[in-house]
Design an enzyme around this catalytic site. Structure first.
Site: not given
Ligand code: AMP
Length: 283
Positions: A37, A155
């Site tokens: 994130h 997504q």
């Molecule tokens: P989430 O909190 O899981 O909804 O993720 C929020 C954002 O962070 C989304 O755009 C995810 O794709 C991105 N994200 C989650 N995990 C990772 C990761 N390991 N590397 C890069 N971005 C991520």
């Protein structure tokens, strides 16, 4: 760093900046933040004048009520982490703020084929929920640039479609996946894994590597079946492991000469569902 809890105060604040030349970068999250994130925030800081991050565990995108109930919440730590990377604004609404009329009868989006495969197939309604919350957040923040992770590959395609449907001016930037040293993609859900399970979960990445390294050396159907067996041998329950065209997510059973492909996987380790993907070159 300014923290907003109410949509109207956030929107008023951002409105006051809009006449200046400040560009707004937006990073939507569900909290329990990790370095993945924060990499989105860092990217936004490089490319935008002001970076807004939201934290909201969106009930409408959980097809499994238990997954929603068990979703980790770490608000104080999240705020510290966002502060440490220089986030300008954090938006932490509650559900009534985004869904003032409740969330039982919400609008639907025509996502076509994208919603019928992979995550769309295995998590019915999930992408409708993602679009419902994202459309609200996008209307509020009106970002110049939206930063999302490649980790959630499908997504990011859905959001590209939503941006077209919404006909705004927001540009989407997809940021590479941040991984642990064993290759495991960082995910808030990893917190629910034991140390041993996290080590084992590195096999998801290894399996994607196996697909990448062996692409073209044997029939694709056989390669996918071997990859699936590898996952099962390592204790995973496999929802899917597929190879698809990177731009359309059309699933392939044989290589079709298209250069840009992606391997995508979803598995359960015990009751924790993990997804990952890897871009492949078909040449
Ligand atoms: P989430 O909190 O899981 O909804 O993720 C929020 C954002 O962070 C989304 O755009 C995810 O794709 C991105 N994200 C989650 N995990 C990772 C990761 N390991 N590397 C890069 N971005 C991520």
């Amino acid at each position: 760093m300014i923290i907003f809890k109410h949509a109207n105060t956030l929107s008023r604040y951002l409105h006051s900046l809009r006449n200046s030349d400040t560009t707004i970068g937006f990073v939507p999250t569900m909290g329990a933040l990790h370095a993945g994130h924060l990499s989105l925030v860092e990217k936004s800081k490089v490319q935008s004048g002001l970076t807004v991050c939201s934290i909201f565990v969106n009930p409408t995108q959980f097809n499994d009520p238990n997954d929603y109930k068990k979703y980790p919440v770490e608000l104080d730590k999240d705020i510290q982490k966002l502060e440490s990377v220089g986030t300008d604004i954090v938006f932490i609404p509650d559900a009534a703020e985004l869904y003032p009329g409740g969330h039982s009868d919400l609008e639907r989006y025509d996502l076509g084929y994208l919603e019928t495969v992979l995550e769309g197939k295995f998590r019915p309604g999930h992408f409708q929920g993602v679009c419902q919350v994202m459309s609200r957040l996008l209307r509020l923040v009106e970002p110049d640039t939206l930063f999302m992770g490649q980790k959630d590959y499908q997504q990011s395609l859905v959001i590209a479609e939503l941006l077209k449907i919404m006909k705004g001016n927001t540009k989407l930037v997809v940021v590479p996946t941040v991984r642990e040293s064993n290759g495991l993609a960082l995910s808030s859900r990893n917190m629910r894994l034991s140390v041993d399970e996290r080590t084992n979960a590195g096999n998801i990445f290894q399996t994607l590597r196996f697909v990448k390294n062996n692409l073209g050396s044997k029939p694709l159907a056989e390669l996918k079946s071997q990859a699936s067996s590898l996952l099962v041998e390592n204790g995973f329950t496999v929802d899917y492991i597929e190879v698809a065209e990177a731009n359309t997510l059309r699933l392939l059973d044989e290589l079709n000469g298209k250069p840009d492909l992606v391997a995508l996987v979803a598995v359960f380790l015990r009751d924790v569902r993990l997804i990952d993907n890897m871009l492949l070159r078909n040449n």
